[in-house]
Design an enzyme around this catalytic site. Sequence first.
Site, PDB file in Angstrom:
ATOM      1  N   TYR A  56      -5.437 -21.654 -50.281  1.00 40.58           N
ATOM      2  CA  TYR A  56      -4.275 -22.546 -50.310  1.00 40.58           C
ATOM      3  C   TYR A  56      -3.327 -22.138 -49.187  1.00 40.58           C
ATOM      4  O   TYR A  56      -2.682 -21.086 -49.247  1.00 40.58           O
ATOM      5  CB  TYR A  56      -3.539 -22.446 -51.646  1.00 40.58           C
ATOM      6  N   LEU A 206      -1.936 -34.823 -63.953  1.00 42.08           N
ATOM      7  CA  LEU A 206      -1.222 -36.040 -63.580  1.00 42.08           C
ATOM      8  C   LEU A 206      -2.002 -36.832 -62.536  1.00 42.08           C
ATOM      9  O   LEU A 206      -1.450 -37.693 -61.844  1.00 42.08           O
ATOM     10  CB  LEU A 206       0.180 -35.713 -63.060  1.00 42.08           C
ATOM     11  N   ARG A 208      -3.225 -36.081 -59.643  1.00 35.93           N
ATOM     12  CA  ARG A 208      -2.713 -35.880 -58.283  1.00 35.93           C
ATOM     13  C   ARG A 208      -1.451 -36.692 -58.020  1.00 35.93           C
ATOM     14  O   ARG A 208      -1.184 -37.063 -56.874  1.00 35.93           O
ATOM     15  CB  ARG A 208      -3.778 -36.240 -57.251  1.00 35.93           C
ATOM     16  N   GLY A 212       2.476 -39.477 -62.196  1.00 33.13           N
ATOM     17  CA  GLY A 212       3.775 -38.826 -62.074  1.00 33.13           C
ATOM     18  C   GLY A 212       4.920 -39.824 -62.072  1.00 33.13           C
ATOM     19  O   GLY A 212       4.747 -41.023 -62.303  1.00 33.13           O
TER      20      GLY A 212
END
Length: 336
Positions: A56, A206, A208, A212
């Site tokens: 990441y 969610l 991605r 949301g």
Amino acid sequence: MLTRTLGPKGATVSVLGLGCMGMSGMYGPADEAEGIATIHAALDAGVTLLDTGDFYGMGHNELLLREALRGGRRDRVFIQVKFGAQRAPDGAWLGFDARPQAVKTALAYTLRRLGTDHVDLYQPARLDPAVPIEDTVGAIADCVRAGWVRYVGLSEMGAETIRRAHRVHPITALQLEYSLMSRSIEREVLPAARLLGIGVTAYGVLSRGLLGATPAKPVGGGDFRAHAPRWQAENLKKNLALADALDAVAREQGATRAQAAIAWVISRGDDIVPLVGARTRAQLRESLGALDLRLAPEDLDRIERAVPAEAVAGDRYGGPQMAMLDSERPARPHTP
């Protein structure tokens, strides 16, 4: 904060975990200071499970966690780390490496970046088709015996791979995408995990961001969703209609659709811990509100009917990425 127990050896973590990937640019530019503040707010709220990966931001996310956990906070958290994904300096994805020597090398760098002497749970990000899972898990087991790792995990592995890995060393948890929009694990992977007493840390709860607060089409090469099938043209239109349907049901419960989506994942079993990818304190506060919902079975049924799995448009990844998911391959007949 409620807790849940994962795996046959009993790793106890908060009922909700914090996925830190988005704090290192995977969804476009991120504010580092706000990311650290969000981690601190999560700890103050009782969140103990923090999820990261050594790829990441090419190590940035682990360094961010190191900074956020200064001042004695490391002892308050359960850190799980994914490894094995290979990336070029320009961020391009190059495949996976889960050879035993690569396992231990990656862990050595992770421990240095995190500034800790152990990782609580260590897991290959994907199945390396060139390396038997027994060899990969055997190398992590060596790290457990050395005290560098506490628990062994797997990410996006199929039922047969899970069984093979578990024979080498007890697997504590599987990290899998699981949400109202991604339910394929219910067919084979989740039953196999439950038979072995393995827990699930669920990411993408969610979808991605589709479920949301304000889903909008991402732009720019820094946000991988710009190329994800579910965010494309007609697919996006259909999926946002499902999000709107969920919104209507959630409002009747005095909740947001994100809270309803998270609460649904929580309801799927005491062996499942949702990972929320909050990048800001405001997003975290909204996610934590899911813990206050008291949903009856009929409420959960209405949530499911608002977002039928078969109505979701598009795969969760593009074709090449989907092909790397061992969890999406049909399992061969199993002989105990």
